[in-house]
Scaffold this motif. Structure first.
Motif, PDB file in Angstrom:
ATOM      1  N   PHE A   3      -8.821  -4.757  -0.124  1.00  0.00           N
ATOM      2  CA  PHE A   3      -7.773  -3.803  -0.380  1.00  0.00           C
ATOM      3  C   PHE A   3      -6.265  -3.817   0.451  1.00  0.00           C
ATOM      4  CE2 PHE A   3     -11.866  -2.016  -1.597  1.00  0.00           C
ATOM      5  CZ  PHE A   3     -11.654  -1.275  -2.382  1.00  0.00           C
ATOM      6  N   ASP A   4      -6.174  -4.584   0.951  1.00  0.00           N
ATOM      7  CA  ASP A   4      -4.779  -5.188   1.431  1.00  0.00           C
ATOM      8  C   ASP A   4      -3.907  -6.425   0.479  1.00  0.00           C
ATOM      9  OD1 ASP A   4      -2.337  -5.477   2.637  1.00  0.00           O
ATOM     10  OD2 ASP A   4      -3.104  -5.957   4.277  1.00  0.00           O
ATOM     11  N   PHE A   5      -3.844  -5.464  -0.403  1.00  0.00           N
ATOM     12  CA  PHE A   5      -2.824  -6.978  -1.757  1.00  0.00           C
ATOM     13  C   PHE A   5      -1.746  -7.315  -1.218  1.00  0.00           C
ATOM     14  CE2 PHE A   5      -3.899  -2.186  -4.037  1.00  0.00           C
ATOM     15  CZ  PHE A   5      -5.579  -2.594  -4.131  1.00  0.00           C
ATOM     16  N   GLU A   6      -1.300  -6.974  -0.066  1.00  0.00           N
ATOM     17  CA  GLU A   6       0.191  -7.832   0.235  1.00  0.00           C
ATOM     18  C   GLU A   6      -0.985  -9.161   0.624  1.00  0.00           C
ATOM     19  OE1 GLU A   6       4.217  -6.046   1.237  1.00  0.00           O
ATOM     20  OE2 GLU A   6       1.857  -4.989   1.929  1.00  0.00           O
ATOM     21  N   ARG A   7      -1.859  -8.913   1.083  1.00  0.00           N
ATOM     22  CA  ARG A   7      -2.723  -9.864   2.646  1.00  0.00           C
ATOM     23  C   ARG A   7      -3.364 -10.993   0.504  1.00  0.00           C
ATOM     24  NH1 ARG A   7      -7.751  -9.303   6.013  1.00  0.00           N
ATOM     25  NH2 ARG A   7      -7.868 -11.715   6.129  1.00  0.00           N
ATOM     26  N   GLU A   8      -4.438 -10.439   0.200  1.00  0.00           N
ATOM     27  CA  GLU A   8      -4.289 -10.859  -1.247  1.00  0.00           C
ATOM     28  C   GLU A   8      -3.191 -12.160  -1.136  1.00  0.00           C
ATOM     29  OE1 GLU A   8      -7.781 -10.502  -1.991  1.00  0.00           O
ATOM     30  OE2 GLU A   8      -8.183 -10.144  -0.111  1.00  0.00           O
ATOM     31  N   SER A   9      -2.013 -11.822  -1.535  1.00  0.00           N
ATOM     32  CA  SER A   9      -0.829 -13.041  -2.510  1.00  0.00           C
ATOM     33  C   SER A   9      -1.763 -13.985  -2.426  1.00  0.00           C
ATOM     34  CB  SER A   9       0.177 -12.242  -1.654  1.00  0.00           C
ATOM     35  OG  SER A   9       0.669 -12.121  -0.680  1.00  0.00           O
ATOM     36  N   CYS A  46     -14.581   7.282   3.352  1.00  0.00           N
ATOM     37  CA  CYS A  46     -12.848   6.344   4.001  1.00  0.00           C
ATOM     38  C   CYS A  46     -11.827   7.239   2.699  1.00  0.00           C
ATOM     39  CB  CYS A  46     -12.310   5.373   3.623  1.00  0.00           C
ATOM     40  SG  CYS A  46     -12.527   3.774   4.819  1.00  0.00           S
ATOM     41  N   LYS A  47     -11.426   7.852   2.993  1.00  0.00           N
ATOM     42  CA  LYS A  47     -10.053   8.498   2.273  1.00  0.00           C
ATOM     43  C   LYS A  47      -8.923   7.499   1.800  1.00  0.00           C
ATOM     44  CE  LYS A  47     -13.604  11.801   2.566  1.00  0.00           C
ATOM     45  NZ  LYS A  47     -14.511  11.344   1.149  1.00  0.00           N
ATOM     46  N   SER A  48      -8.931   6.474   2.340  1.00  0.00           N
ATOM     47  CA  SER A  48      -7.339   5.885   1.455  1.00  0.00           C
ATOM     48  C   SER A  48      -7.639   4.031   2.148  1.00  0.00           C
ATOM     49  CB  SER A  48      -6.250   6.032   2.624  1.00  0.00           C
ATOM     50  OG  SER A  48      -6.874   5.786   4.192  1.00  0.00           O
ATOM     51  N   PHE A  49      -6.876   3.417   1.171  1.00  0.00           N
ATOM     52  CA  PHE A  49      -7.067   1.601   1.484  1.00  0.00           C
ATOM     53  C   PHE A  49      -6.905   1.807   3.022  1.00  0.00           C
ATOM     54  CE2 PHE A  49      -5.078   2.243  -2.869  1.00  0.00           C
ATOM     55  CZ  PHE A  49      -6.935   1.774  -3.663  1.00  0.00           C
ATOM     56  N   ASN A  50      -5.731   1.371   3.641  1.00  0.00           N
ATOM     57  CA  ASN A  50      -5.979   1.734   5.007  1.00  0.00           C
ATOM     58  C   ASN A  50      -7.259   1.501   5.780  1.00  0.00           C
ATOM     59  OD1 ASN A  50      -2.794   1.069   5.182  1.00  0.00           O
ATOM     60  ND2 ASN A  50      -2.812   3.374   4.717  1.00  0.00           N
ATOM     61  N   LEU A  90       1.244  -1.197   0.044  1.00  0.00           N
ATOM     62  CA  LEU A  90       0.288  -0.208  -0.438  1.00  0.00           C
ATOM     63  C   LEU A  90       1.147   1.265   0.021  1.00  0.00           C
ATOM     64  CD1 LEU A  90      -3.073  -1.071   2.698  1.00  0.00           C
ATOM     65  CD2 LEU A  90      -2.894  -1.200   0.042  1.00  0.00           C
ATOM     66  N   SER A  91       2.421   1.318   0.238  1.00  0.00           N
ATOM     67  CA  SER A  91       2.966   2.634   0.674  1.00  0.00           C
ATOM     68  C   SER A  91       3.622   2.746  -1.118  1.00  0.00           C
ATOM     69  CB  SER A  91       4.005   2.429   1.685  1.00  0.00           C
ATOM     70  OG  SER A  91       4.437   0.913   1.074  1.00  0.00           O
ATOM     71  N   ASN A 144     -13.010  -3.246   7.392  1.00  0.00           N
ATOM     72  CA  ASN A 144     -13.319  -5.005   6.825  1.00  0.00           C
ATOM     73  C   ASN A 144     -11.865  -5.206   6.347  1.00  0.00           C
ATOM     74  OD1 ASN A 144     -14.000  -7.015   6.101  1.00  0.00           O
ATOM     75  ND2 ASN A 144     -15.846  -6.430   4.913  1.00  0.00           N
ATOM     76  N   PRO A 145     -10.687  -6.330   7.105  1.00  0.00           N
ATOM     77  CA  PRO A 145      -9.769  -5.998   6.609  1.00  0.00           C
ATOM     78  C   PRO A 145     -10.361  -7.353   4.629  1.00  0.00           C
ATOM     79  CG  PRO A 145     -10.197  -7.360   8.133  1.00  0.00           C
ATOM     80  CD  PRO A 145     -11.350  -6.070   7.663  1.00  0.00           C
ATOM     81  N   ASN A 146     -11.219  -7.899   4.741  1.00  0.00           N
ATOM     82  CA  ASN A 146     -12.301  -8.526   3.744  1.00  0.00           C
ATOM     83  C   ASN A 146     -12.338  -8.187   2.295  1.00  0.00           C
ATOM     84  OD1 ASN A 146     -11.519 -11.112   5.539  1.00  0.00           O
ATOM     85  ND2 ASN A 146     -13.331 -10.806   6.402  1.00  0.00           N
TER      86      ASN A 146
END
Length: 374
Positions: A185-191, A170-174, A155-156, A180-182
């Protein structure tokens, strides 16, 4: 009632005129072997009556004509329903207020920032023409860099200023991940998605490719229906497979998230005809968005549209489709069976969250192969 009476009178008038002409002709020349000539005035009257009957019949196609003994078949109710969900703007006339709001803008200026209005129309089966004389709004800051050849960026490394956040809380992916982490939008987790085998419901991408290889089938092109932020397309990219993702921005910037990852988003709803030619895809995946909440009629059209775009030997993957257990047995399994596909994988398990337990819901993961020829 009035129409039927009018048609009856027209038929009686026609018969009376014909009988009068034949009787008068017979009385005048009973021994004449020649074919009697019909007067021009009588022909004109007959043509007028026939034209009137044909006109009324066209206005009321279910009304019997002089030459038909049974009414014309009516349009099946399923097709009538789906006409309001078609990819052409056939339903726009049902929502004039929304359409007027969407098309009210100042020409040669910035377009209104109202994607919610456009999506409201799209989800109601109205696909309006694009605004032709206004300019799409873009972020104020120039984008310097974007992730390249990495569909799972941190995300950084993503310049979030490239996304218009005006319509979202919300104004950001964070922020979205904290809510809701599901959401994806957490692309590293989605890997790790589509990679690990945990239960029988899972089908890792590597296993999918092995299945295709063993069947001497090639997977090169695919569509992920309702694919969220594009994690499946990202996983398939590792195997040099091109997958485009259909997604909507109902609660978050899903289309922008797919594009950030260097993937292709298609902004289309579930009920729209896939913008793909017949028989050109190797794989269609239906993700979590395809479930029991879709009306059965719409789901049937979706499945047959999938059949249209798949080539012979291509695969349909229903990934964690959920429904009530009794509905899966009596409704959805027979509906899927209409395709006549080979069951490569068919796994079910109970849905264990609160809603699943309360409603007696189950998951289905099915990998189905279209017949090579028909």
């Amino acid at each position: 009632m009035t129409l039927n009476l009018l048609l009856l009178m027209a038929m009686v008038a026609t018969n009376i005129l014909s009988l009068y002409h034949l009787t008068s002709t017979t009385l005048q020349s009973p021994k004449s072997p020649k074919q009697p000539q019909v007067p021009d005035q009588l022909l004109h009257q007959l043509h007028t009556i026939r034209a009137t009957i044909n006109h009324l019949t066209r206005l009321h196609p279910n009304t019997p004509t002089l030459t038909t003994k049974s009414p014309k078949p009516t349009i099946p109710p399923d097709l009538s329903l789906y006409s309001h969900l078609s990819p052409i703007p056939s339903s726009c006339h049902n929502h004039p207020d929304l359409l007027y709001k969407y098309m009210s803008y100042t020409p040669f200026s910035l377009c209104p920032s109202d994607p919610d209005t456009a999506e409201s129309l799209i989800l109601r089966g109205c696909h309006p023409l694009p605004r032709r004389r206004c300019f799409t709004k873009t972020p104020h800051k120039t984008i310097q860099t974007l992730p390249v050849n990495n569909p799972f960026p941190s995300l950084s490394s993503i310049p979030e200023t490239m996304i218009l956040w005006d319509r979202y809380n919300c104004k950001s992916f964070n922020c979205l991940n904290r809510q809701n982490p599901n959401l994806g939008f957490d692309f590293e987790r989605e890997s790790s998605r589509h990679v690990i085998y945990k239960t029988e419901l899972d089908l890792p991408v590597s296993q999918l490719m092995q299945i295709a290889k063993a069947a001497k089938s090639v997977i090169r092109l695919g569509v992920d229906i309702g694919g969220g932020t594009g994690s499946f397309a990202a996983a398939m990219r590792r195997f040099n497979v091109t997958v485009v993702t259909t997604t909507m921005n109902v609660v978050a910037p899903y289309n922008e998230a797919v594009a950030v990852r260097g993937l292709v988003p298609l902004h289309v709803p579930l009920q729209q005809r896939l913008p793909v030619f017949d028989g050109v895809l190797d794989l269609v995946r239906c993700g979590h968005a395809v479930n029991r909440w879709i009306p059965v009629t719409v789901l049937e059209f979706l499945l047959f549209d999938v059949d249209r775009v798949l080539r012979g030997g291509g695969y349909l993957w229903l990934d964690h489709f959920f429904s009530k257990g009794v509905d899966l047995e009596k409704v959805f399994a027979p509906l899927i069976g209409k395709l006549g596909y080979k069951k490569v994988k068919w796994a079910t398990a109970n849905k264990t969250d609160a809603g699943g337990v309360k409603n007696g819901e189950v998951y289905l993961t099915a990998l189905l192969q279209k017949p090579v020829s028909r």
